[in-house]
Design a protein around this motif. Structure first.
Motif, mmCIF file in Angstrom:
data_model
loop_
_atom_site.group_PDB
_atom_site.id
_atom_site.type_symbol
_atom_site.label_atom_id
_atom_site.label_comp_id
_atom_site.label_asym_id
_atom_site.label_seq_id
_atom_site.Cartn_x
_atom_site.Cartn_y
_atom_site.Cartn_z
ATOM 1 N N PRO A 25 0.943 -1.289 0.149
ATOM 2 C CA PRO A 25 0.016 0.011 0.164
ATOM 3 C C PRO A 25 0.875 1.274 0.143
ATOM 4 C CG PRO A 25 -0.347 -1.022 2.001
ATOM 5 C CD PRO A 25 0.614 -1.836 1.170
ATOM 6 N N VAL A 26 2.264 1.173 0.157
ATOM 7 C CA VAL A 26 3.002 2.226 0.319
ATOM 8 C C VAL A 26 3.053 3.028 -1.354
ATOM 9 C CG1 VAL A 26 5.091 3.229 0.839
ATOM 10 C CG2 VAL A 26 3.971 1.490 2.307
ATOM 11 N N LEU A 27 3.135 2.147 -2.223
ATOM 12 C CA LEU A 27 3.235 2.426 -3.892
ATOM 13 C C LEU A 27 2.076 2.883 -4.444
ATOM 14 C CD1 LEU A 27 6.221 0.004 -4.549
ATOM 15 C CD2 LEU A 27 6.219 2.289 -4.027
ATOM 16 N N GLY A 92 -6.946 8.619 9.406
ATOM 17 C CA GLY A 92 -5.774 7.696 9.771
ATOM 18 C C GLY A 92 -4.849 7.084 8.673
ATOM 19 N N ALA A 93 -5.674 7.025 7.318
ATOM 20 C CA ALA A 93 -5.021 6.448 6.165
ATOM 21 C C ALA A 93 -4.175 7.320 5.690
ATOM 22 C CB ALA A 93 -6.410 5.977 5.004
ATOM 23 N N LEU A 101 4.565 0.883 5.878
ATOM 24 C CA LEU A 101 3.598 -0.148 5.588
ATOM 25 C C LEU A 101 2.922 -0.393 7.015
ATOM 26 C CD1 LEU A 101 2.613 -2.464 3.817
ATOM 27 C CD2 LEU A 101 4.386 -3.796 4.676
ATOM 28 N N VAL A 102 3.436 -0.363 8.098
ATOM 29 C CA VAL A 102 2.628 -0.561 9.013
ATOM 30 C C VAL A 102 1.600 0.398 9.573
ATOM 31 C CG1 VAL A 102 2.549 -1.046 11.568
ATOM 32 C CG2 VAL A 102 4.454 -1.897 10.378
ATOM 33 N N GLY A 103 1.855 1.606 9.195
ATOM 34 C CA GLY A 103 1.010 2.732 9.484
ATOM 35 C C GLY A 103 -0.144 2.849 8.286
ATOM 36 N N PRO A 108 -5.739 3.374 9.050
ATOM 37 C CA PRO A 108 -7.541 3.565 8.774
ATOM 38 C C PRO A 108 -8.188 2.918 10.010
ATOM 39 C CG PRO A 108 -6.284 2.839 7.043
ATOM 40 C CD PRO A 108 -5.252 2.953 8.131
ATOM 41 N N PHE A 109 -7.473 1.971 10.753
ATOM 42 C CA PHE A 109 -8.484 1.006 11.861
ATOM 43 C C PHE A 109 -8.354 2.093 13.134
ATOM 44 C CE2 PHE A 109 -7.978 -1.137 15.834
ATOM 45 C CZ PHE A 109 -9.256 -1.875 15.669
#
Length: 161
Positions: A25-27, A92-93, A101-103, A108-109
């Motif tokens: 999700p980082v890219l 949050g996203a 990656l962890v963030g 979002p959670f």
């Protein structure tokens, strides 16, 4: 080195990085994938892949961006989130991007849960909204994978037909 070969190597690298970005999700995976496909078409002088195919591929790339942005928000909404929970999931996203990656996975959670708590909801409900946000992310990732492989298939069909 032949310039066309060099451009095609760069295009191939962009496609590989784009495919990795679909699940990382980082890219921004699908837009990078589109850039690689466009570069490959350009390097061949648009001989195999033309305007209409690239237009469809571009629209699919835009669709993937929308899916990416809306998936976690719709997951939160479907699980009964308030407006504050949905805004929290979105914030949050965005905040999670800065944490890698962890963030991106946790942001979002946490944002959805905090948004629900600010709205006055109990922790059990807020947690359900957070889980709904994660489910939305998973569904969004599956949709992006499907879009990416649709783009690759369309490009290959256009190239060889």
């Amino acid at each position: 080195m032949d310039p066309v070969l060099a451009w095609n190597i760069l295009a191939g690298l962009l496609v590989v990085v784009g495919l990795l970005g679909v699940v990382l999700p980082v890219l921004p995976g699908v837009p990078i994938l589109f850039a690689g496909l466009w570069l490959a078409a350009w390097a061949s002088g648009f001989e195999h892949v033309g305007f209409w195919t690239l237009l469809i591929l571009g629209k699919l790339a835009v669709l993937s961006i929308l899916v990416d942005l809306l998936a976690s928000l719709l997951g939160a909404k479907r699980s009964g989130a308030s407006t504050a929970g949905i805004v929290g999931a979105g914030l949050g996203a965005v905040a999670g991007l800065a944490m890698g990656l962890v963030g991106v996975l946790v942001g979002p959670f946490v944002g959805a849960v905090l948004g629900e708590m600010v709205h006055g909801r109990r922790l059990d409900h807020a947690s359900r909204v957070g889980v709904g946000t994660w489910i939305g992310i998973i569904v969004g990732t599956a949709a992006k994978v499907a879009i990416a492989f649709t783009m690759l298939g369309l490009f290959a069909l256009s190239w060889w037909l």
